[in-house]
Design an enzyme around this catalytic site. Structure first.
Site, PDB file in Angstrom:
ATOM      1  N   GLN A  54       0.828  -1.425   0.196  1.00  0.00           N
ATOM      2  CA  GLN A  54      -0.266  -0.180   0.182  1.00  0.00           C
ATOM      3  C   GLN A  54       0.870   1.368   0.132  1.00  0.00           C
ATOM      4  OE1 GLN A  54      -2.661  -1.861   3.441  1.00  0.00           O
ATOM      5  NE2 GLN A  54      -4.223  -0.299   2.677  1.00  0.00           N
ATOM      6  N   CYS A 101     -10.304   0.303   3.227  1.00  0.00           N
ATOM      7  CA  CYS A 101      -9.409   0.302   3.401  1.00  0.00           C
ATOM      8  C   CYS A 101      -8.663   1.792   3.379  1.00  0.00           C
ATOM      9  CB  CYS A 101      -9.524  -0.746   2.397  1.00  0.00           C
ATOM     10  SG  CYS A 101      -7.293  -1.081   2.099  1.00  0.00           S
ATOM     11  N   LEU A 102      -7.327   2.094   3.712  1.00  0.00           N
ATOM     12  CA  LEU A 102      -6.830   3.219   2.979  1.00  0.00           C
ATOM     13  C   LEU A 102      -6.925   3.233   1.243  1.00  0.00           C
ATOM     14  CD1 LEU A 102      -4.153   3.756   5.997  1.00  0.00           C
ATOM     15  CD2 LEU A 102      -6.346   4.862   5.749  1.00  0.00           C
ATOM     16  N   GLU A 144      -5.126  -7.177   5.972  1.00  0.00           N
ATOM     17  CA  GLU A 144      -3.962  -7.416   5.776  1.00  0.00           C
ATOM     18  C   GLU A 144      -3.128  -8.033   4.924  1.00  0.00           C
ATOM     19  OE1 GLU A 144      -3.116  -4.069   6.050  1.00  0.00           O
ATOM     20  OE2 GLU A 144      -4.477  -4.021   7.278  1.00  0.00           O
ATOM     21  N   HIS A 147      -3.354  -7.968   1.387  1.00  0.00           N
ATOM     22  CA  HIS A 147      -2.379  -7.292   0.486  1.00  0.00           C
ATOM     23  C   HIS A 147      -1.800  -7.666  -0.096  1.00  0.00           C
ATOM     24  CE1 HIS A 147      -5.138  -3.531   0.704  1.00  0.00           C
ATOM     25  NE2 HIS A 147      -5.140  -3.390   2.089  1.00  0.00           N
TER      26      HIS A 147
HETATM   27 ZN    ZN Z   1      -6.534  -1.832   2.821  1.00  0.00          ZN
END
Ligand code: ZN
Length: 179
Positions: A54, A101-102, A144, A147
């Protein structure tokens, strides 16, 4: 203190399998550096977890836990660094959670995942850790870890209508409370 730019959905780095963190990464001090920047970035963004892809680092490294006002109704998650994590589910029980989610700013979706998991990973010092996690803690770890393998929560929605913008979501779509 360094706040890194967060990749948003559509950036290809979010869709590839990240490389494992190596002994060389630890020895060189890179891991420490990444972790420090990732904590700063996660806190700044008010997240409950952040995975290295991310922030444009394609490595199997996540930081998670602590307090986030975005998830204030959920139980507190212990602060952890998980490196090269491997997850197996324990039992058949699943739970549905409203996830955000960011990398998908402004959106929320309903996702179903195993409720109880076993985690084997390395910690920030490269030491192997093994533990079980349940409930919201287990959900954050699974989100997480996804990802690190090119997955986003939208791949796991209970159905394609179970996603919306935060405001509309809390107004019209909040699922009933469940244990
Ligand atoms: Zn996320």
């Amino acid at each position: 203190m360094t706040i890194l730019k967060i990749a948003r959905m559509g950036h290809p780095i979010l869709r590839v399998v990240a490389e494992k963190v190596t002994e060389e990464d630890f020895k060189s001090g890179r891991v420490k550096h990444w972790i420090s920047d990732m904590w700063d970035t996660m806190m700044d963004a008010d997240g409950i977890g952040l995975a290295a892809p991310q922030v444009h680092i394609s490595k199997q490294l996540t930081v998670l836990g602590g307090l986030s006002s975005r998830y204030e109704d959920e139980p507190e998650v212990p602060q952890q660094v998980l490196i090269n994590p491997e997850i197996t589910s324990i039992g058949e029980e699943t739970m549905t959670t409203v996830e955000g989610c960011l990398s998908l700013p402004g959106l929320r979706g309903v996702v179903e995942r195993p409720k109880h998991i076993k985690v084997v990973a390395l910690d920030e010092n490269g030491k192997e850790v093994e533990f079980e996690a349940k409930g919201f803690h287990a959900i954050v770890i699974q989100h997480e870890t996804d990802h690190l393998f090119g997955k986003l929560y939208i791949d796991r929605l209970v159905d394609s209508t179970s996603i919306g913008f935060e405001k509309e979501f809390s107004r019209y779509m909040m699922p009933p409370e469940q244990e």
